[in-house]
Design a protein around this motif. Structure first.
Motif, PDB file in Angstrom:
ATOM      1  N   THR A  11      30.596  25.431  46.144  1.00 51.87           N
ATOM      2  CA  THR A  11      29.694  24.328  45.809  1.00 51.87           C
ATOM      3  C   THR A  11      29.952  23.176  46.787  1.00 51.87           C
ATOM      4  O   THR A  11      30.955  23.164  47.512  1.00 51.87           O
ATOM      5  CB  THR A  11      29.944  23.826  44.378  1.00 51.87           C
ATOM      6  N   GLU A  12      29.041  22.211  46.780  1.00 44.93           N
ATOM      7  CA  GLU A  12      29.201  21.056  47.661  1.00 44.93           C
ATOM      8  C   GLU A  12      30.511  20.317  47.358  1.00 44.93           C
ATOM      9  O   GLU A  12      31.240  19.919  48.268  1.00 44.93           O
ATOM     10  CB  GLU A  12      28.014  20.122  47.450  1.00 44.93           C
ATOM     11  N   ARG A  49      33.460  22.192  48.763  1.00 43.09           N
ATOM     12  CA  ARG A  49      33.588  22.043  50.218  1.00 43.09           C
ATOM     13  C   ARG A  49      34.164  20.680  50.572  1.00 43.09           C
ATOM     14  O   ARG A  49      34.994  20.550  51.472  1.00 43.09           O
ATOM     15  CB  ARG A  49      32.228  22.230  50.888  1.00 43.09           C
ATOM     16  N   GLU A  50      33.700  19.659  49.841  1.00 44.72           N
ATOM     17  CA  GLU A  50      34.189  18.305  50.093  1.00 44.72           C
ATOM     18  C   GLU A  50      35.677  18.187  49.767  1.00 44.72           C
ATOM     19  O   GLU A  50      36.442  17.570  50.493  1.00 44.72           O
ATOM     20  CB  GLU A  50      33.410  17.334  49.225  1.00 44.72           C
ATOM     21  N   HIS A  77      33.766  28.590  53.895  1.00 46.43           N
ATOM     22  CA  HIS A  77      32.959  28.016  52.811  1.00 46.43           C
ATOM     23  C   HIS A  77      32.635  29.016  51.704  1.00 46.43           C
ATOM     24  O   HIS A  77      31.731  28.780  50.912  1.00 46.43           O
ATOM     25  CB  HIS A  77      31.660  27.384  53.342  1.00 46.43           C
TER      26      HIS A  77
END
Ligand code: ZN
Length: 165
Positions: free
Chosen positions: A147-148, A151-152, A9
């Motif tokens: 960032t989110e 990661r997604e 991550h």
């Protein structure tokens, strides 16, 4: 600063040279134009992720990576011809371009462009660097949290690090 470690991550910026067994440089980028990848997401070959795990900013490493930890052993029947117009015209064909196809069982598989002629495009199940031992020299330039969204998506977005914090 400098306390971040390469781990899952993290978005890691690297400069690298990739050489073949003869010492010839076959890929790379320098610090002015780094490669950013999301660690742990398979953006780079497994052997390189392993070699970089735990590194800090400024670390310089070398790694010799066998095909099994790189682009895999060579397999299959070799390059297969496809008509050029089997590809949508808007696609810019280049050597090494990966694309997904479905086989006759509906399973998705990845093929690579390995040859381009006027009317014929050769494709192969092997990545162009399959079967090769990879000799990497890598410098870790930057490490930040993904960032989110990143990661997604499983890959970094091209965000200027200065804009993040
Ligand atoms: Zn994305």
């Amino acid at each position: 600063m400098g306390t971040e470690r390469v781990s899952d991550h993290k978005v890691v910026g690297i400069a690298f040279v990739l050489r073949d067994d003869d010492g010839e440089a076959i890929d790379g980028c320098d610090a002015d134009d780094p490669l950013y990848y999301l660690h742990g997401a398979g953006n780079v070959v497994a052997g390189l992720e392993q070699a970089l795990e735990g590194c800090s900013e400024g670390d310089a490493i070398t790694a010799v990576i066998p095909p099994e930890q790189g682009y895999g052993p060579r397999q299959g029947p070799g390059p297969q011809p496809l008509p050029r117009d089997a590809f949508p015209p808007e696609i810019e064909l280049e050597l090494g371009l990966p694309f997904d196809v479905e086989d006759e069982d509906g399973e998705e598989m990845e093929l690579f462009v390995v040859g381009i002629e006027e009317e014929t495009v050769y494709v192969d199940v092997n990545h162009p660097l399959a079967g090769m031992t990879l000799h990497f020299e890598v410098e870790v330039l930057s490490i930040r949290d993904a960032t989110e969204d990143e990661r997604e998506h499983g890959h970094p977005h091209h965000v200027d690090p200065a804009e993040l914090n």
